[in-house]
Design a protein around this motif. Structure first.
Motif, PDB file in Angstrom:
ATOM      1  N   GLU A 563      -4.585  42.210  -4.131  1.00  0.00           N
ATOM      2  CA  GLU A 563      -5.394  41.304  -3.322  1.00  0.00           C
ATOM      3  C   GLU A 563      -4.631  40.785  -2.116  1.00  0.00           C
ATOM      4  OE1 GLU A 563      -8.556  40.759  -3.906  1.00  0.00           O
ATOM      5  OE2 GLU A 563      -8.589  41.877  -5.794  1.00  0.00           O
ATOM      6  N   VAL A 564      -3.310  40.778  -2.205  1.00  0.00           N
ATOM      7  CA  VAL A 564      -2.456  40.317  -1.112  1.00  0.00           C
ATOM      8  C   VAL A 564      -1.357  41.359  -0.923  1.00  0.00           C
ATOM      9  CG1 VAL A 564      -0.948  38.492  -0.252  1.00  0.00           C
ATOM     10  CG2 VAL A 564      -2.917  37.907  -1.695  1.00  0.00           C
ATOM     11  N   ASP A 595     -11.253  43.319  10.575  1.00  0.00           N
ATOM     12  CA  ASP A 595     -10.326  42.189  10.706  1.00  0.00           C
ATOM     13  C   ASP A 595     -11.172  40.937  10.888  1.00  0.00           C
ATOM     14  OD1 ASP A 595      -8.440  40.303  11.385  1.00  0.00           O
ATOM     15  OD2 ASP A 595      -7.343  41.600  12.763  1.00  0.00           O
ATOM     16  N   GLY A 647      -3.639  37.729   7.909  1.00  0.00           N
ATOM     17  CA  GLY A 647      -4.986  37.192   7.789  1.00  0.00           C
ATOM     18  C   GLY A 647      -5.842  37.960   6.802  1.00  0.00           C
ATOM     19  N   GLU A 648      -7.124  37.661   6.851  1.00  0.00           N
ATOM     20  CA  GLU A 648      -8.083  38.232   5.917  1.00  0.00           C
ATOM     21  C   GLU A 648      -8.733  39.479   6.529  1.00  0.00           C
ATOM     22  OE1 GLU A 648     -11.167  36.256   2.778  1.00  0.00           O
ATOM     23  OE2 GLU A 648     -11.465  35.727   4.886  1.00  0.00           O
ATOM     24  N   TYR A 649      -8.769  40.508   5.735  1.00  0.00           N
ATOM     25  CA  TYR A 649      -9.398  41.763   6.133  1.00  0.00           C
ATOM     26  C   TYR A 649     -10.444  42.141   5.083  1.00  0.00           C
ATOM     27  CZ  TYR A 649      -5.574  42.322   9.461  1.00  0.00           C
ATOM     28  OH  TYR A 649      -4.688  42.142  10.488  1.00  0.00           O
ATOM     29  N   GLU A 650     -11.459  42.864   5.526  1.00  0.00           N
ATOM     30  CA  GLU A 650     -12.499  43.297   4.606  1.00  0.00           C
ATOM     31  C   GLU A 650     -12.524  44.819   4.524  1.00  0.00           C
ATOM     32  OE1 GLU A 650     -16.789  41.568   3.287  1.00  0.00           O
ATOM     33  OE2 GLU A 650     -16.464  41.807   5.436  1.00  0.00           O
ATOM     34  N   LYS A 665     -12.657  41.649   0.155  1.00  0.00           N
ATOM     35  CA  LYS A 665     -11.726  40.999   1.070  1.00  0.00           C
ATOM     36  C   LYS A 665     -10.324  40.968   0.473  1.00  0.00           C
ATOM     37  CE  LYS A 665     -15.302  38.023   3.050  1.00  0.00           C
ATOM     38  NZ  LYS A 665     -15.794  36.635   3.203  1.00  0.00           N
ATOM     39  N   ILE A 666      -9.340  41.179   1.335  1.00  0.00           N
ATOM     40  CA  ILE A 666      -7.938  41.086   0.935  1.00  0.00           C
ATOM     41  C   ILE A 666      -7.176  40.302   2.005  1.00  0.00           C
ATOM     42  CG2 ILE A 666      -8.004  43.289  -0.298  1.00  0.00           C
ATOM     43  CD1 ILE A 666      -6.294  44.412   2.087  1.00  0.00           C
ATOM     44  N   ILE A 667      -5.960  39.921   1.665  1.00  0.00           N
ATOM     45  CA  ILE A 667      -5.058  39.286   2.621  1.00  0.00           C
ATOM     46  C   ILE A 667      -3.945  40.264   2.954  1.00  0.00           C
ATOM     47  CG2 ILE A 667      -3.434  37.396   3.040  1.00  0.00           C
ATOM     48  CD1 ILE A 667      -6.301  36.457   2.910  1.00  0.00           C
ATOM     49  N   GLN A 669      -0.316  40.383   4.980  1.00  0.00           N
ATOM     50  CA  GLN A 669       0.719  39.535   5.569  1.00  0.00           C
ATOM     51  C   GLN A 669       1.598  40.380   6.493  1.00  0.00           C
ATOM     52  OE1 GLN A 669       2.589  38.106   1.999  1.00  0.00           O
ATOM     53  NE2 GLN A 669       1.236  36.310   1.850  1.00  0.00           N
TER      54      GLN A 669
END
Length: 772
Positions: A563-564, A595, A647-650, A665-667, A669
């Motif tokens: 997820e991250v 994005d 940030g958050e990406y889909e 959705k994932i994060i 870094q």
């Protein structure tokens, strides 16, 4: 046998070295008999071998030896099938070996910036990821047979109008993200033997004379170690081109190019070391190509025809099928209307034109299938050699359609509408074709339109048809392939590799194509094709990636393995696809990335993965994708590199760019911090958006200031706080002196600036890059 290339070069005279740098004629690279250097032959083309018969007295466009004519690039691309395209490449390699061709001039991966480009039939897509993946498969296929490829036309050859002199003005992000990206992975992963430089300028510099494109990007960044050849007659100044990294001038330039090289060396504008380096690359190609030649090579014409048929089937796109008017029933009486049914439009014009070994037509195929005229009725409908509606032919078509249970209407773009050398000026099919659709639809409700064309067309007549099949340009087996689709012996599985706009003016390049004089500005930037339509929320006629089937597919269980993640990690994505219909079929699973919180302008979503899977009725399969840094990155023009923002990406998976079935959705870094140099004109908003600087900037300003400011508002209401935030977001730091009424002095302001820059200097948040 290994040759000592450097020793061979030492034995060559200056004139011999220079002579190696240009073709000996229209198709051959020069050999030197006394040194045992053979000459080798190159040949067109991307979808079928074009080996000219006899001499070169026809500018390379004379009659050619018969060869298998495979579907054109636009058709192959709509298959989205990497394995199939590798098979076609392998077949082309076999035919090249049989004809003594050592390098095949293809594939063409120029982006379909505008649907008007006259050569779009030869190119793959408006999307660089799809284009480069398919090109890589093609290269692997051809070169697996010991025949080289020439990836073309590098770069931004996106129109035929003034293509030899056009100056394409492209911003750096668009150049990197769209136009160069179409070539990049094909070079890195495909490893073509050669790359063909285009005719045009980009940003005021001929590509064939550009150290940036030929040396910095192609060789230094991408690691290309083959030869760069010119498009035929593309070089403006030969010495400048060689100095920039262009090895081979094609074709023979009647001695003019050689004279320019000799003059440049004599006047020390070129060094002998530069010339030797080029000759070394040429000799490596020549000896490698010669060593791969297979004497007496043959190929199986029947198997290649069957492959051409399968490729055409896979590339045809079913766009409409109301009331399941397709597939056709052999129990029904069918009207086949349109001269294309007997004289098919099966390939484009220009240098890729192939002399086919055989040519199927739909009329003969259907007549054989139905076994007589009592079930198959035919009418020409239009004259292929004129464009004005022909009253008698239309009346005959109407009468024929009235007698049948359904009508298959063959229309599209005649040969004269699209070819190398000129662009289209509109997206309409001929007036007589449009009138024919309108009139036949009045008497036959079960109307199926089959399009033969190399690029999108407008369809104001779409509501007249129950069925619509985009057949594109299907090669020599187009007739049998159409029969397979129309009667349901094959299930349509192609999807559009380009967007079909409702009308020409919807296209993002509309106001800037083909430009003014030699100047064409790519003002749409990165928003090409579906990137524009999706982001603009402008519905197209048919979206990128769209295509119907005779069965149905269901998507479920979108799973990511984390997820991250960091931008240096790979992300595994899985999705389950099930055939919920009653017949076998193939589905093209498409993965897009969005994005969600970018500080940069980005498209709503971008294609980053695709797979074509075949499923039996009721069968399901897990499809897996692997995403990497480039899947999430944009090209940052300040640091001159690809960058991922934290940030958050889909992750979006679906059937087309407009039919997203599942999302997750994932994060991500970032491991790269982009330092900004803080100065008097850095804005408060820029500091507050910076996770490293926001807190210390706030504290420093409060520390230095004894007067209430936007950072220490006397009004605690939410409305006032929001207003002050909006007012000060774009306020430069120098304004602090005024708004604090001198409480923060110029000296203190400079102290704040210095401290913020020191914080970045001593930061250890990963790799640092500084924006000036």
């Amino acid at each position: 046998m290994e040759r000592d290339i450097k020793d061979l070069i030492s034995k060559m005279s200056l004139r011999e070295k220079v002579s190696m740098c240009t073709g000996v004629d229209f198709w051959h690279l020069k050999g030197i008999e006394r040194l045992g250097i053979p000459k080798i032959r190159v040949g067109d083309g991307p979808h079928g071998l074009r080996k000219q018969i006899g001499d070169d007295g026809h500018m390379g466009l004379g009659p050619s030896e018969p060869a298998t004519c495979f579907p054109a690039g636009a058709t192959l691309a709509s298959s989205w099938d990497k394995g199939l395209i590798r098979e076609v490449g392998s077949a082309l390699g076999k035919e090249a070996q049989a004809e003594g061709i050592t390098v095949l001039l293809g594939p063409g991966v120029n982006i379909k910036r505008s649907p008007l480009c006259g050569r779009n039939f030869e190119y793959y897509s408006e999307d660089p990821h799809l284009s480069s993946e398919l090109a890589t498969s093609y290269i692997h296929g051809v070169q697996s047979e010991g025949v080289g490829t020439s990836l073309k036309h590098y770069v931004a050859n996106n129109q035929e109008h003034r293509r030899m002199t056009t100056n394409a003005i492209i911003d750096e992000r668009a150049l990197r993200e769209i136009y160069l990206s179409s070539f990049e992975n094909a070079v890195k992963n495909g490893k073509p033997w050669t790359v063909m430089a285009s005719y045009n300028r980009v940003n005021y510099e001929f590509v064939s004379e550009s150290p940036f494109f030929l040396q910095e990007v192609l060789r230094n960044e991408w690691g290309f170690d083959g030869i760069v050849m010119s498009d035929w007659g593309a070089i403006d100044e030969r010495a400048e081109a060689l100095a920039a990294g262009l090895d081979l001038e094609m074709p023979n330039s009647l001695g003019f190019g050689e004279k320019k090289l000799l003059d440049a060396i004599e006047h020390e504008k070129l060094s002998m070391a530069q010339l030797d380096q080029v000759v070394e690359r040429l000799l490596k190609l020549i000896f490698h190509a010669h060593s791969q030649k297979k004497e007496g090579a043959k190929f199986n014409q029947r198997l290649h025809h069957e492959l051409a048929r399968r490729a055409a089937v896979e590339g045809m796109v079913l766009l409409k099928n109301d009331d399941e008017v397709l597939p056709l029933s052999k129990d029904k009486k069918i009207a086949l209307i349109g001269a294309f049914a007997k004289e098919p439009r099966y390939q484009g014009g220009g240098s890729s034109h192939v002399n086919p070994l055989q040519l199927d037509n739909l009329y003969d195929e259907m007549a054989c299938e139905l076994g007589g005229e009592d079930k198959l009725l035919y009418a020409d409908g239009y004259d292929l050699h004129m464009e004005l509606p022909h009253t008698r032919l239309i009346e005959e078509a109407i009468a024929t359609a009235e007698k049948a249970d359904c009508a298959v209407l063959m229309v599209g773009l005649p040969d004269r509408y699209e070819s190398e050398g000129y662009d289209r000026t509109h997206l309409r099919i001929p007036d007589d074709h449009q009138l024919l659709i309108k009139e036949v639809a009045k008497v036959q409700p079960n109307l199926i339109v089959v399009l033969s064309n190399g690029a999108p067309v407008e369809m104001p007549w779409l509501d007249k048809a129950k069925g619509l099949l985009e057949a594109y340009l299907g090669g020599q087996a187009v007739g049998s392939a159409l029969k397979d689709i129309l009667f349901g012996y094959a299930n349509p599985s192609g999807k559009l590799a380009e967007t079909f706009p409702v009308k020409l003016s919807d296209n993002p390049s509309y106001l800037h194509f083909p430009g003014d004089g030699n100047l064409v500005e790519y003002k749409e930037g990165i928003f090409v094709g579906y990137r524009y339509y999706d982001t603009k929320e402008r519905p197209p006629l048919f979206p990128f990636g769209y295509g119907l089937s005779y069965t149905e597919f269901e998507y479920s269980s979108l799973i990511v393995d984390d997820e991250v993640i960091k931008d240096t990690d790979e992300l595994k994505v899985q999705v389950t696809v099930k055939n919920t219909g009653d017949r076998a079929g193939k589905e093209i699973v498409q993965l897009y990335v969005s994005d969600l919180a970018s500080t940069m302008r980005r498209p709503l979503k971008e294609l980053k993965g695709f797979e074509k899977v075949e499923l039996q009725p009721g069968e399901e399969q897990v499809v897996e994708f692997t995403l990497n840094k480039r899947s999430f990155a944009y090209y940052n023009t300040e640091i001159k590199d690809w960058h991922v923002e934290t940030g958050e990406y889909e992750i979006l998976v679906g059937k087309s760019s407009a039919e997203i079935e599942l999302a997750h959705k994932i994060i991500v870094q970032s491991t790269v911090r982009i330092n900004q140099i803080v100065n008097r004109n850095t804005t408060i908003g820029e500091l507050m958006a910076d996770s490293l600087l926001a807190e210390p900037a706030t504290e420093l300003i409060k520390k230095m200031n004894s007067t209430p400011t936007f950072l220490d508002s006397v009004d605690e209401s939410k409305e006032m706080a929001e207003m002050m935030e909006a007012l000060t977001e774009n306020m430069p730091l120098r304004a602090l002196v005024f708004f604090t009424k001198g409480s923060i002095t110029e000296e203190e302001l400079q102290y704040i600036i210095d401290e913020l820059n020191k914080i970045q200097t001593y930061s250890t948040t990963g790799v640092e890059k500084t924006v000036k």
